[in-house]
Design a protein around this motif. Structure first.
Motif, PDB file in Angstrom:
ATOM      1  N   GLU A  72      12.674  17.090 -14.540  1.00  0.00           N
ATOM      2  CA  GLU A  72      13.011  18.324 -13.820  1.00  0.00           C
ATOM      3  C   GLU A  72      14.475  18.319 -13.394  1.00  0.00           C
ATOM      4  O   GLU A  72      15.173  19.341 -13.485  1.00  0.00           O
ATOM      5  CB  GLU A  72      12.098  18.474 -12.603  1.00  0.00           C
ATOM      6  CG  GLU A  72      12.297  19.783 -11.851  1.00  0.00           C
ATOM      7  CD  GLU A  72      11.295  19.965 -10.725  1.00  0.00           C
ATOM      8  OE1 GLU A  72      11.505  20.881  -9.901  1.00  0.00           O
ATOM      9  OE2 GLU A  72      10.312  19.194 -10.651  1.00  0.00           O
ATOM     10  N   ALA A  73      14.958  17.166 -12.925  1.00  0.00           N
ATOM     11  CA  ALA A  73      16.363  17.063 -12.520  1.00  0.00           C
ATOM     12  C   ALA A  73      17.289  17.299 -13.706  1.00  0.00           C
ATOM     13  O   ALA A  73      18.314  17.981 -13.588  1.00  0.00           O
ATOM     14  CB  ALA A  73      16.628  15.699 -11.887  1.00  0.00           C
TER      15      ALA A  73
ATOM     16  N   THR B 291      22.246  12.745 -10.028  1.00  0.00           N
ATOM     17  CA  THR B 291      21.037  13.054  -9.283  1.00  0.00           C
ATOM     18  C   THR B 291      20.454  11.761  -8.765  1.00  0.00           C
ATOM     19  O   THR B 291      20.240  10.838  -9.541  1.00  0.00           O
ATOM     20  CB  THR B 291      20.014  13.761 -10.184  1.00  0.00           C
ATOM     21  OG1 THR B 291      20.596  14.966 -10.674  1.00  0.00           O
ATOM     22  CG2 THR B 291      18.740  14.083  -9.424  1.00  0.00           C
TER      23      THR B 291
ATOM     24  N   GLY C 265      14.889  11.687  -4.167  1.00  0.00           N
ATOM     25  CA  GLY C 265      13.484  11.591  -4.536  1.00  0.00           C
ATOM     26  C   GLY C 265      12.893  10.243  -4.216  1.00  0.00           C
ATOM     27  O   GLY C 265      13.570   9.242  -4.098  1.00  0.00           O
TER      28      GLY C 265
ATOM     29  N   THR D 246      17.734   7.316 -11.637  1.00  0.00           N
ATOM     30  CA  THR D 246      16.281   7.445 -11.678  1.00  0.00           C
ATOM     31  C   THR D 246      15.564   6.685 -10.570  1.00  0.00           C
ATOM     32  O   THR D 246      14.330   6.717 -10.502  1.00  0.00           O
ATOM     33  CB  THR D 246      15.742   6.965 -13.037  1.00  0.00           C
ATOM     34  OG1 THR D 246      15.979   5.557 -13.181  1.00  0.00           O
ATOM     35  CG2 THR D 246      16.418   7.718 -14.181  1.00  0.00           C
TER      36      THR D 246
ATOM     37  N   GLU E   9       9.193   7.681  -4.911  1.00  0.00           N
ATOM     38  CA  GLU E   9       8.013   7.480  -5.751  1.00  0.00           C
ATOM     39  C   GLU E   9       6.824   8.191  -5.141  1.00  0.00           C
ATOM     40  O   GLU E   9       6.697   8.261  -3.928  1.00  0.00           O
ATOM     41  CB  GLU E   9       7.692   5.973  -5.852  1.00  0.00           C
ATOM     42  CG  GLU E   9       8.795   5.207  -6.569  1.00  0.00           C
ATOM     43  CD  GLU E   9       8.628   5.219  -8.067  1.00  0.00           C
ATOM     44  OE1 GLU E   9       8.658   6.321  -8.651  1.00  0.00           O
ATOM     45  OE2 GLU E   9       8.488   4.147  -8.635  1.00  0.00           O
TER      46      GLU E   9
ATOM     47  N   LEU F 157      12.288   7.922  -8.596  1.00  0.00           N
ATOM     48  CA  LEU F 157      11.818   9.166  -9.201  1.00  0.00           C
ATOM     49  C   LEU F 157      10.764   8.895 -10.267  1.00  0.00           C
ATOM     50  O   LEU F 157      10.894   7.969 -11.049  1.00  0.00           O
ATOM     51  CB  LEU F 157      12.974   9.936  -9.832  1.00  0.00           C
ATOM     52  CG  LEU F 157      14.087  10.418  -8.904  1.00  0.00           C
ATOM     53  CD1 LEU F 157      15.187  11.089  -9.727  1.00  0.00           C
ATOM     54  CD2 LEU F 157      13.543  11.391  -7.876  1.00  0.00           C
ATOM     55  N   ARG F 158       9.743   9.733 -10.297  1.00  0.00           N
ATOM     56  CA  ARG F 158       8.770   9.683 -11.380  1.00  0.00           C
ATOM     57  C   ARG F 158       9.394  10.310 -12.629  1.00  0.00           C
ATOM     58  O   ARG F 158      10.327  11.106 -12.527  1.00  0.00           O
ATOM     59  CB  ARG F 158       7.509  10.442 -10.987  1.00  0.00           C
ATOM     60  CG  ARG F 158       6.770   9.866  -9.780  1.00  0.00           C
ATOM     61  CD  ARG F 158       5.704  10.827  -9.307  1.00  0.00           C
ATOM     62  NE  ARG F 158       6.299  12.102  -8.909  1.00  0.00           N
ATOM     63  CZ  ARG F 158       5.595  13.168  -8.564  1.00  0.00           C
ATOM     64  NH1 ARG F 158       4.265  13.123  -8.584  1.00  0.00           N
ATOM     65  NH2 ARG F 158       6.199  14.295  -8.202  1.00  0.00           N
TER      66      ARG F 158
ATOM     67  N   ASP G 156       9.837  13.924 -12.369  1.00  0.00           N
ATOM     68  CA  ASP G 156      10.914  14.317 -11.456  1.00  0.00           C
ATOM     69  C   ASP G 156      12.271  14.221 -12.150  1.00  0.00           C
ATOM     70  O   ASP G 156      13.132  15.081 -11.976  1.00  0.00           O
ATOM     71  CB  ASP G 156      10.920  13.412 -10.212  1.00  0.00           C
ATOM     72  CG  ASP G 156       9.652  13.527  -9.390  1.00  0.00           C
ATOM     73  OD1 ASP G 156       9.064  14.626  -9.379  1.00  0.00           O
ATOM     74  OD2 ASP G 156       9.261  12.529  -8.769  1.00  0.00           O
TER      75      ASP G 156
END
Length: 201
Positions: free
Chosen positions: A170-171, A196, A199, A160, A201, A163-164, A167
């Motif tokens: 979605e991943a 994953t 991405g 993570t 921020e 990533l928001r 996001d």
């Protein structure tokens, strides 16, 4: 939405403090129009105390027993998104509950995170009794000890960092779609544990 083949939550999220279990769980629940359940909140509601109060008043073993019962009940009863407390997976009975859930078609997602990205999310405040003292060192030690367990109980891993919550959600949906295909073709080789980590921020 994940295509679980049996009863239980649509998805179970595990990971350390600061990995985003609550926020990612909320994002998934909103996307899928499902309820979010958090076992830490279940414990607090059952006892009428905060988790720090349980630790200080009753001790960690008492909290872990409450946590084990909360996980077993939630996996049996809840049909939405389920987030587990950071240390819940350490209990061997909980590991068996999660294994049975996965064997029935369920999906356990390990939300991974590095210390650099966990620190601002967690805040390392007094509400986290296991991080008292030197919170950064404590977090790192906990993560090193727990990582093999997170990886063992998980169907997939999603990093993570950067990533928001949306996001990450979605991943996860993308990885679930690939997992559905692999399960439909009954080809384990087609379903490696996904990772994953893209991405910002």
């Amino acid at each position: 939405m994940p295509n679980t083949e049996g009863p239980g939550p649509r998805i179970v999220l595990v990971g350390p403090p600061g990995s985003g279990k609550s926020t990612v769980g909320a994002a998934l629940a909103e996307r899928w129009h499902l309820a979010l359940r958090d076992t830490d909140s279940d414990v607090e509601t059952t006892v009428g105390k905060t988790i720090p109060e349980i630790f200080f008043d009753d001790g960690e073993p008492a909290f872990r027993e409450l946590e084990r019962a909360a996980v077993a009940a939630a996996v049996a009863e809840h049909d939405g998104v389920l987030a587990l407390g950071g240390g819940a997976v350490l209990d061997e009975r909980t590991q068996r509950v999660l294994a049975d859930y996965e064997h029935g078609g369920g999906v356990v997602v390990f939300l991974d995170v590095t210390l650099t990205h966990a620190a601002p999310r967690v805040g390392f405040n007094q509400s986290r009794p296991l991080l008292l003292g030197n919170p950064r060192a404590q977090w790192q030690a906990l993560m090193e000890a727990r990582r093999p367990v997170y990886e063992r109980v998980a169907t997939m891993r999603v990093l993570t960092d950067g990533l928001r919550p949306a996001d990450v959600a979605e991943a996860i949906e993308g990885e679930l779609a690939a997992l559905r295909v692999a399960r439909a073709t009954n080809d384990p080789a087609a379903a490696p544990v996904p990772t994953t980590n893209e991405g910002d921020e």
